[in-house]
Design an enzyme around this catalytic site. Structure first.
Site, mmCIF file in Angstrom:
data_model
loop_
_atom_site.group_PDB
_atom_site.id
_atom_site.type_symbol
_atom_site.label_atom_id
_atom_site.label_comp_id
_atom_site.label_asym_id
_atom_site.label_seq_id
_atom_site.Cartn_x
_atom_site.Cartn_y
_atom_site.Cartn_z
ATOM 1 N N LEU A 173 0.851 -1.180 0.000
ATOM 2 C CA LEU A 173 0.000 0.000 0.000
ATOM 3 C C LEU A 173 0.888 1.232 0.000
ATOM 4 O O LEU A 173 1.901 1.283 0.697
ATOM 5 C CB LEU A 173 -0.898 0.028 1.247
ATOM 6 C CG LEU A 173 -2.192 -0.779 1.210
ATOM 7 C CD1 LEU A 173 -2.907 -0.680 2.555
ATOM 8 C CD2 LEU A 173 -3.124 -0.315 0.090
ATOM 9 N N ASP A 174 0.502 2.255 -0.773
ATOM 10 C CA ASP A 174 1.235 3.516 -0.781
ATOM 11 C C ASP A 174 1.218 4.144 0.609
ATOM 12 O O ASP A 174 0.284 3.911 1.394
ATOM 13 C CB ASP A 174 0.598 4.490 -1.769
ATOM 14 C CG ASP A 174 0.652 3.997 -3.207
ATOM 15 O OD1 ASP A 174 1.600 3.264 -3.533
ATOM 16 O OD2 ASP A 174 -0.253 4.355 -3.989
ATOM 17 N N PRO A 175 2.210 4.981 0.921
ATOM 18 C CA PRO A 175 2.206 5.653 2.222
ATOM 19 C C PRO A 175 0.919 6.427 2.500
ATOM 20 O O PRO A 175 0.420 6.426 3.628
ATOM 21 C CB PRO A 175 3.414 6.596 2.121
ATOM 22 C CG PRO A 175 4.352 5.884 1.198
ATOM 23 C CD PRO A 175 3.460 5.231 0.166
ATOM 24 N N ALA A 198 -2.041 5.699 1.577
ATOM 25 C CA ALA A 198 -3.193 4.815 1.695
ATOM 26 C C ALA A 198 -3.369 4.249 3.099
ATOM 27 O O ALA A 198 -2.421 4.112 3.865
ATOM 28 C CB ALA A 198 -3.080 3.673 0.696
ATOM 29 N N ARG A 204 -4.052 4.983 -8.578
ATOM 30 C CA ARG A 204 -3.575 6.302 -8.981
ATOM 31 C C ARG A 204 -3.656 6.481 -10.490
ATOM 32 O O ARG A 204 -4.035 7.542 -10.990
ATOM 33 C CB ARG A 204 -2.148 6.511 -8.482
ATOM 34 C CG ARG A 204 -2.049 6.734 -6.981
ATOM 35 C CD ARG A 204 -0.600 6.891 -6.544
ATOM 36 N NE ARG A 204 0.130 5.630 -6.623
ATOM 37 C CZ ARG A 204 1.444 5.537 -6.815
ATOM 38 N NH1 ARG A 204 2.168 6.633 -6.997
ATOM 39 N NH2 ARG A 204 2.034 4.360 -6.831
#
Length: 313
Positions: free
Chosen positions: A51-53, A55, A186
């Site tokens: 997971l992206d930071p 998120a 994204r």
């Protein structure tokens, strides 16, 4: 007179299984994994999909022998909710990046809903420049941060459902997505905005499901840390086979289990065996179970069960 001993040191039992963490915003998946590893006494730890930071949400973490099943979690279908901010393109395609383009166009509900079907099914998608994909041996996000050009090839991803949830205000809309492996939210938000004649980025992102791992079973990281440690009998520790819910189970005897653990194939040709293997297609993946325990991830082929990954539980 000899000094009285203080007793033997505590023995930590090995921890095997899955913990579903509700990842907080602002942390990398690796940082969360490292903190959970410490709680589990240094057990081997891996996550079932980064997971992206920015998120939040479902981050399945495999401990001990469960790390051998991580690939199955990463291949599972996933569900997300995100908020799209219209009118601003950012270099990272999310709110953590720098603004690189603006637009005064704000799409209406009818235009958005008319465009969504174009993004369902098997679609071509270019990953964000700030992604973990390797380009000539380097991570794309490292090249992007060094202001080096990043050219990523389009890939085919599967979007099962793309739904408009709410028009929050003129600048924001909320969406829900169900998708297959490798789809970037994204990129989806960026491309939808472009299709609607504007630009946009993700302002908020939450993952709500990874295969059998669901939001209602996730525990906030701070709550997990407040407990001090993760024990083998922790109520939050899920069985190793949780990630394998879509793989058919095959009951094996103790002697067959012993063969699989030694890396030997098990032949199943007798009439009694047919009741166990009749539902399996040749080449099918199976999870061999004995006495309620997962013995091995295996492949059924030519009337034999071949061990692929043996688990020591």
């Amino acid at each position: 007179m000899a000094r009285k001993g203080r007793g033997a040191p505590a023995v930590h039992r090995a921890v095997h299984g899955w913990i579903i963490v509700d990842k907080p915003a602002g942390m990398t998946s690796t940082a969360v994994s490292n903190r959970v590893r410490r709680l589990a006494g240094g057990a081997k730890c891996g996550h079932g999909g980064t997971l992206d930071p920015l998120a939040t949400g479902v981050l399945p973490l495999a401990l001990g022998e469960a790390t051998k099943t991580v690939a199955y979690a990463m291949d599972a279908d996933k569900s997300y909710r995100f908020r799209l901010r219209w009118g601003e393109a950012r270099d990272s395609d999310d709110a953590d990046g720098a603004v690189v383009e603006t637009s005064g166009v704000r799409p209406g509900r009818a235009a958005i809903e008319a465009a969504l079907p174009e993004f369902e099914g098997a679609i071509e998608q270019v990953p964000p420049a700030y992604s973990a994909i390797k380009v000539a041996g380097e991570r794309a996000y490292d090249l992007a941060r060094a202001n080096q050009p990043v050219e990523l090839r389009p890939r085919i991803v599967r979007i099962d459902r793309f739904t408009l949830l709410a028009m929050v205000d003129a600048d924001h809309a909320d969406f829900e997505v169900v998708c297959g492996k490798g789809a970037y939210m994204r990129s989806l938000a960026r491309d939808l905005a472009r299709r609607l004649g504007t630009v946009g980025h993700i302002a908020r992102l939450r993952r709500t499901r990874v295969g059998a791992f669901t939001e209602d079973r996730a525990i906030p990281l701070e709550s997990l840390e407040a407990q001090g440690h993760i024990a083998p009998d922790s109520p939050h520790l899920l069985p190793v086979e949780t990630a394998l819910a879509d793989i058919p189970a095959l009951a094996v005897t103790e002697s067959e289990a012993a063969m699989l653990r030694r890396g030997q194939a098990v032949a199943l040709f007798s009439a009694a065996d047919l009741a166990r293997i009749g539902h399996l297609a040749d080449g099918a993946a199976v999870r061999a179970m004995s006495g309620g325990r997962l013995v091995a991830l295996a492949r059924f082929e030519g009337g034999r069960v071949h061990p692929v990954r043996v688990l020591n539980l």
